[in-house]
Each structure stands twice: as C-alpha cells, then as structure tokens.
Design an enzyme around this catalytic site. Structure first.
Site, PDB file in Angstrom:
ATOM      1  N   GLU A  80       4.397   0.950   5.814  1.00  0.00           N
ATOM      2  CA  GLU A  80       4.899  -0.358   5.350  1.00  0.00           C
ATOM      3  C   GLU A  80       6.294  -0.655   5.894  1.00  0.00           C
ATOM      4  OE1 GLU A  80       4.172  -1.325   1.295  1.00  0.00           O
ATOM      5  OE2 GLU A  80       2.024  -1.306   1.693  1.00  0.00           O
ATOM      6  N   ASP A  99      -7.300  -5.483  -1.938  1.00  0.00           N
ATOM      7  CA  ASP A  99      -6.601  -4.200  -1.798  1.00  0.00           C
ATOM      8  C   ASP A  99      -5.393  -4.252  -2.742  1.00  0.00           C
ATOM      9  OD1 ASP A  99      -5.720  -1.705  -0.427  1.00  0.00           O
ATOM     10  OD2 ASP A  99      -4.130  -2.944   0.394  1.00  0.00           O
ATOM     11  N   SER A 100      -4.747  -3.102  -2.908  1.00  0.00           N
ATOM     12  CA  SER A 100      -3.534  -3.054  -3.728  1.00  0.00           C
ATOM     13  C   SER A 100      -2.422  -3.900  -3.103  1.00  0.00           C
ATOM     14  CB  SER A 100      -3.063  -1.605  -3.841  1.00  0.00           C
ATOM     15  OG  SER A 100      -2.877  -1.072  -2.539  1.00  0.00           O
ATOM     16  N   CYS A 130      -7.586   6.003   3.809  1.00  0.00           N
ATOM     17  CA  CYS A 130      -6.653   5.030   3.232  1.00  0.00           C
ATOM     18  C   CYS A 130      -6.573   3.893   4.233  1.00  0.00           C
ATOM     19  CB  CYS A 130      -5.275   5.661   3.041  1.00  0.00           C
ATOM     20  SG  CYS A 130      -3.999   4.475   2.566  1.00  0.00           S
ATOM     21  N   CYS A 138      -9.823  -0.794  -0.293  1.00  0.00           N
ATOM     22  CA  CYS A 138      -8.781   0.155  -0.674  1.00  0.00           C
ATOM     23  C   CYS A 138      -9.499   1.412  -1.144  1.00  0.00           C
ATOM     24  CB  CYS A 138      -7.948  -0.449  -1.798  1.00  0.00           C
ATOM     25  SG  CYS A 138      -6.754   0.659  -2.539  1.00  0.00           S
ATOM     26  N   HIS A 165      -4.304   1.966   5.000  1.00  0.00           N
ATOM     27  CA  HIS A 165      -3.060   1.860   5.772  1.00  0.00           C
ATOM     28  C   HIS A 165      -3.113   2.705   7.050  1.00  0.00           C
ATOM     29  CE1 HIS A 165      -1.200   0.213   2.151  1.00  0.00           C
ATOM     30  NE2 HIS A 165      -0.076   0.023   2.813  1.00  0.00           N
TER      31      HIS A 165
HETATM   32  N1  DGL Z   1      -4.424   1.146   1.097  1.00  0.00           N
HETATM   33  C1  DGL Z   1      -4.651   1.913  -0.109  1.00  0.00           C
HETATM   34  C2  DGL Z   1      -5.847   2.865   0.081  1.00  0.00           C
HETATM   35  O1  DGL Z   1      -6.699   2.637   0.860  1.00  0.00           O
HETATM   36  C3  DGL Z   1      -3.456   2.722  -0.531  1.00  0.00           C
HETATM   37  C4  DGL Z   1      -2.221   1.988  -0.882  1.00  0.00           C
HETATM   38  C5  DGL Z   1      -1.797   2.209  -2.292  1.00  0.00           C
HETATM   39  O2  DGL Z   1      -1.397   3.318  -2.673  1.00  0.00           O
HETATM   40  O3  DGL Z   1      -1.866   1.246  -3.048  1.00  0.00           O
HETATM   41  O4  DGL Z   1      -5.963   3.864  -0.567  1.00  0.00           O
END
Ligand code: DGL
Length: 272
Positions: A155, A12-13, A189, A75, A191
């Site tokens: 976060e 993931d990022s 997403c 991600c 998150h």
């Molecule tokens: N968790 C990432 C996603 O699923 C988003 C976080 C980011 O912007 O890097 O899109």
C-alpha cells in the site's frame, strides 16, 4: 437490464480486490462491475473471524442494492472467514471467491505435492487453504505462512523490483519455504500479485507462482459461461464505492489496476 448485463459485484477490505477487477477486465472486458472497498475498516487480515464476518455481511448487503448476477469475494481474508455465512444469507446469489480457485489450481499444478501459501494472519489462522487444497487432493503437504508486513508495504508503493526493503522482507519470508522444497506457491492475498516479479525472482524457476486474483477471474469466467451469463455489451460500465476517503483510494488504485479505473469512485455510508 438483461440477465447478462447485470453487474458483477466485487468487494474487498480496501484496495487489494482491484487486482481481481484487473483480471476480470482482462479476461471479460464486456462485464459491468460494481466494486466496493471497505476502506474504513481495512485491514481485515489482523481481525477476528467474528469481526470480519460482520463487515463482510455489510459489504454484501450494500452490493445487493444493485442488480447483480454474481458476487465475488475478492479478499482471501474475507473468503476464508465468512464465505459460508454469505452463501447461507444470500442463497439466491452465485458467490465466487479466491481461495477455492487458487487451491484448485495449486492441486492441479503441483508435481511434488508440496505447496506453499502466503497470506494474512487471519487467512493462515483460518486453515481455509489447507482444508480446500486437501479437499482436492489429501496427499498434498500445505505449508502456510502469514506475512503481515506485505500489505502495508504494497500500500506504500514498495512493491517494485529493485526496492531493497521489499526484497529483503520477501527474502526473509520466502527462504524457509524455498528450503522446504515447495514447487508451487499460492499468493493467498489479493495485494500480493503486485509482488509477483520480486517473488518469482526469489523463488526461482522451479516454483510455479499462483495468483489468487487471476485464478478467481478464470473461475468466474468459467461459471458465467456455463450459465450463459457472459455479457456482450460493448460499452460496459464500472463503478467504485468506498467507505472512507475516495481521493485516497483513487491515488493508490492505479498501482493495482495498471491503467485507468474505468469509472468513478464515490464514498458511501453503507449503514444508511
Ligand atoms: N487483500 C486482502 C486479502 O486478500 C488483505 C488485506 C487486509 O488485510 O485487509 O487477504
């Protein structure tokens, strides 16, 4: 190492992909997992497709140093931007993502054919969810909404029920979707599963909320099972790598994993 015991590489990022790891561990506790979080380049969600693709290819290149049986793009932003490039470049490696499993589930579960998707700017701009959901069922109306404030708030730990800030922000984002009469909402997403309780409360009982992280783990399990590649190792192993400060990652990781990470975190220079 037998084929079944090989690692599942997850990336993931940054930290969001841990919600996918959590779902994998819950459904497949015997799997060996290598996680990479590109914390030096987070967020991906505000970047261009070209830039995200470049980062994603480096992420997979790093993971491919390990003995892998599958790679999971944990991600939505990375999956939307660079899935095809990863499959092209790593044609021997089974690639799993988050967008297709969540889209399939949404297409299966909607009854009134109105699906909402909330995600980062990059995911919404890519049109990946519309394209994928329409691939399953062209009659579904997909209403996508970029919610750029959610990743930073999560976060910062602002995701719990009763937190006035996150509740207000989510009400503003979700009220128009609710008014359009969607019966299914995709959390596009990784998150966002942390916001599940607040989101389900705002959307009310008539809306099914789909986590792309849970859907991804279900699809991975199905795929590994079909190939007879599920692991039965009792002492499975988890290792975490990040491209920036490991301590910072560890401090935030428990929000995402619920309990312990189950393995050490190490900072790496993936360009080496
Ligand atoms: N968790 C990432 C996603 O699923 C988003 C976080 C980011 O912007 O890097 O899109």
């Amino acid at each position: 190492m037998t084929e079944n015991e090989k690692y599942i590489g997850v990336f993931d990022s940054g930290i969001g992909g841990l919600t996918v790891v959590k779902s994998i561990v819950e459904t497949m506790p015997n799997e060996n997992i290598i996680y990479f979080g590109d914390t030096a380049h987070v967020p991906y969600g505000t970047r261009s497709k070209e830039q995200i693709t470049e980062y994603v290819l480096s992420d997979v290149k790093f993971l491919s140093r390990f003995s892998l049986k599958a790679v999971v793009i944990a991600c939505n932003t990375a999956d939307s931007a660079a899935r095809e490039k990863v499959e092209e470049k790593y044609s021997d490696l089974p690639v799993y993502g988050v967008v297709a499993p969540a889209s399939r589930k949404a297409a299966e579960l909607t009854k009134n054919n109105k699906v909402g998707v909330i995600a980062t700017n990059a995911t919404v701009n890519s049109g990946a969810y519309e394209k994928t959901i329409h691939g399953y069922s062209p009659d579904i109306r997909v209403i996508s909404l970029a919610c750029p404030l959610l990743v930073p708030l999560v976060e910062e730990g602002r995701f719990k029920k009763g937190d006035k800030v996150i509740e207000q922000v989510l009400k503003e984002y979700l009220t128009p979707l609710k008014e359009q009469g969607i019966d299914t909402l995709v959390l596009g997403c990784t998150h966002y599963p942390l916001l599940y309780d607040v989101i389900t409360e705002i959307m009310g009982g008539g809306v099914t909320v789909i986590s792309s992280s849970v859907a991804a783990a279900e699809e991975l399990k199905k795929g590994l099972k079909e190939k007879n590649l599920l692991s039965e190792t009792a002492d499975s192993e988890r290792k975490y790598f990040v491209s920036d400060n490991a301590e910072d990652f560890e401090n935030h990781a428990l929000f995402f994993m619920g309990d312990s990470l189950g393995g050490a975190v190490e900072q790496v220079d993936i360009e080496e």
